[in-house]
Write an enzyme that holds these catalytic residues in place. Structure first.
Site, PDB file in Angstrom:
ATOM      1  N   ASP A 124      42.219  39.276  36.888  1.00  0.00           N
ATOM      2  CA  ASP A 124      43.610  39.022  38.029  1.00  0.00           C
ATOM      3  C   ASP A 124      43.918  40.393  37.711  1.00  0.00           C
ATOM      4  O   ASP A 124      43.399  41.118  38.085  1.00  0.00           O
ATOM      5  CB  ASP A 124      44.582  38.236  36.272  1.00  0.00           C
ATOM      6  CG  ASP A 124      46.523  38.428  37.183  1.00  0.00           C
ATOM      7  OD1 ASP A 124      46.508  37.815  37.657  1.00  0.00           O
ATOM      8  OD2 ASP A 124      47.299  38.879  36.529  1.00  0.00           O
ATOM      9  N   SER A 125      45.318  40.433  38.346  1.00  0.00           N
ATOM     10  CA  SER A 125      45.735  41.914  39.446  1.00  0.00           C
ATOM     11  C   SER A 125      46.175  42.425  37.970  1.00  0.00           C
ATOM     12  O   SER A 125      46.567  43.526  37.990  1.00  0.00           O
ATOM     13  CB  SER A 125      46.826  41.816  39.955  1.00  0.00           C
ATOM     14  OG  SER A 125      48.475  40.716  39.570  1.00  0.00           O
ATOM     15  N   GLY A 145      50.465  39.853  44.920  1.00  0.00           N
ATOM     16  CA  GLY A 145      51.219  38.846  45.831  1.00  0.00           C
ATOM     17  C   GLY A 145      51.570  39.247  46.865  1.00  0.00           C
ATOM     18  O   GLY A 145      52.753  38.274  47.572  1.00  0.00           O
ATOM     19  N   CYS A 171      44.489  34.209  38.386  1.00  0.00           N
ATOM     20  CA  CYS A 171      45.150  34.439  39.614  1.00  0.00           C
ATOM     21  C   CYS A 171      45.918  33.376  39.912  1.00  0.00           C
ATOM     22  O   CYS A 171      44.730  33.074  40.896  1.00  0.00           O
ATOM     23  CB  CYS A 171      45.600  35.668  39.704  1.00  0.00           C
ATOM     24  SG  CYS A 171      45.699  36.659  41.118  1.00  0.00           S
ATOM     25  N   CYS A 201      52.779  31.389  38.558  1.00  0.00           N
ATOM     26  CA  CYS A 201      51.783  32.623  38.564  1.00  0.00           C
ATOM     27  C   CYS A 201      51.436  33.184  37.000  1.00  0.00           C
ATOM     28  O   CYS A 201      52.802  32.776  36.287  1.00  0.00           O
ATOM     29  CB  CYS A 201      53.133  33.881  38.931  1.00  0.00           C
ATOM     30  SG  CYS A 201      51.950  34.915  38.660  1.00  0.00           S
TER      31      CYS A 201
HETATM   32  N1  DGL Z   1      49.009  36.769  38.422  1.00  0.00           N
HETATM   33  C1  DGL Z   1      49.220  36.555  39.226  1.00  0.00           C
HETATM   34  C2  DGL Z   1      48.780  35.396  39.989  1.00  0.00           C
HETATM   35  O1  DGL Z   1      48.854  34.423  39.081  1.00  0.00           O
HETATM   36  C3  DGL Z   1      50.345  37.447  40.189  1.00  0.00           C
HETATM   37  C4  DGL Z   1      50.121  37.865  41.717  1.00  0.00           C
HETATM   38  C5  DGL Z   1      50.186  39.401  41.769  1.00  0.00           C
HETATM   39  O2  DGL Z   1      49.453  40.199  41.402  1.00  0.00           O
HETATM   40  O3  DGL Z   1      50.838  39.654  42.169  1.00  0.00           O
HETATM   41  O4  DGL Z   1      49.583  34.892  40.841  1.00  0.00           O
END
Ligand code: DGL
Length: 258
Positions: A9-10, A42, A72, A183
């Site tokens: 994930d980010s 995002g 993510c 998210c």
């Molecule tokens: N957890 C990511 C998602 O589900 C976050 C996205 C982001 O880094 O903006 O979209």
């Protein structure tokens, strides 16, 4: 040691999937990449998100992962097709639960809270929305700045509630009876969201279906870890150390400039 399940994930958002999965598949080993140097995803372009997702998968493959979970919504909706073309391991993504929301709604009004690039993605708009539309109004809202607040450990809860109030106001006025959390970061603020929505609006997230899908896939492909011991979890991060409120004490935390 048996091959791990790779997750990325980010930042800390996908830990909500890791935690739920590790509670069910206790003997699996996990490697989690928090690409927090590049957080948030995002607001980036589709090309940038795809490049970052490819980089994360390459790292997980190098670490000999047997499966990859894109934990993510933003990375899934912008890059999952490219990832599946490029890598041989099974890749499972998470996307907003539009279908369950459409099945649930009585008021024919559903809300979706997600990042900018999830809501503008082709996968979200063509596959999820068009294929599911049944004269149902979908009220979309970008969760501006929520990911950053969550990454920082929510030092200012008042500000968080102010944002949530602002983002949900129109949806509530439009009589939504369910809200899709699109998210993975937002799972960590579910209680704040619940409080503002009240008891009559259901929150729909897709963590459980993804976890069940992973477990079924492991068994279908016969790649489960057959060890009877508890598995291990390693978290790699490449930016600031993830806030400890999201980390279990048994995680091994490693900085790595991937
Ligand atoms: N957890 C990511 C998602 O589900 C976050 C996205 C982001 O880094 O903006 O979209």
């Amino acid at each position: 040691m048996s091959r791990s399940i790779g997750i990325f994930d980010s930042g800390v958002g996908g830990l909500s999937i890791l935690k739920s999965l590790a509670r069910k598949a206790v003997n699996e080993n996990y490697i989690y990449l928090a690409d927090n140097k590049n957080c948030p995803y995002g607001n980036k372009s589709e090309i940038e998100i795809s490049k970052l997702s490819i980089k994360n998968c390459e790292k997980l493959i190098k670490l000999n992962c047997k499966m990859i979970i894109v934990a993510c919504n933003t990375a899934t909706t912008n890059s999952i097709n490219i990832l599946r073309k490029q890598f041989d391991v099974p890749i499972i993504g998470i996307e907003p639960g539009i279908k369950p929301a459409i099945n649930y709604t009585k008021t024919k009004n559903i809300g979706v809270l997600a990042t900018n690039k999830t809501l503008s993605s082709k996968l979200f708009n063509e596959n999820l929305l068009t294929n599911n539309m049944n004269k149902i109004n979908v009220h979309e809202q970008i969760g501006h700045d929520l990911v950053e607040l969550i990454e920082n450990g929510i030092e200012n809860e008042e500000k968080l509630n102010e944002y949530i109030n602002k983002y949900l106001k129109n949806m509530i006025e439009n009589k939504i009876d369910c809200l899709v959390l699109g998210c993975t970061h937002y799972n960590f603020i579910e209680n704040n969201i619940k409080h503002i929505l009240g008891p009559n609006i259901k929150i729909i997230d897709t963590v459980s279906p993804v976890v069940n899908h992973v477990i079924n896939k492991l068994s279908e492909l016969n790649i489960q870890n057959t060890s009877r011991k508890f598995g291990s979890t390693i978290i790699y991060y490449n930016g600031n150390k993830p806030n400890k409120k999201y980390l279990n004490t048994n995680y091994k935390i490693i900085f790595d400039d991937f």
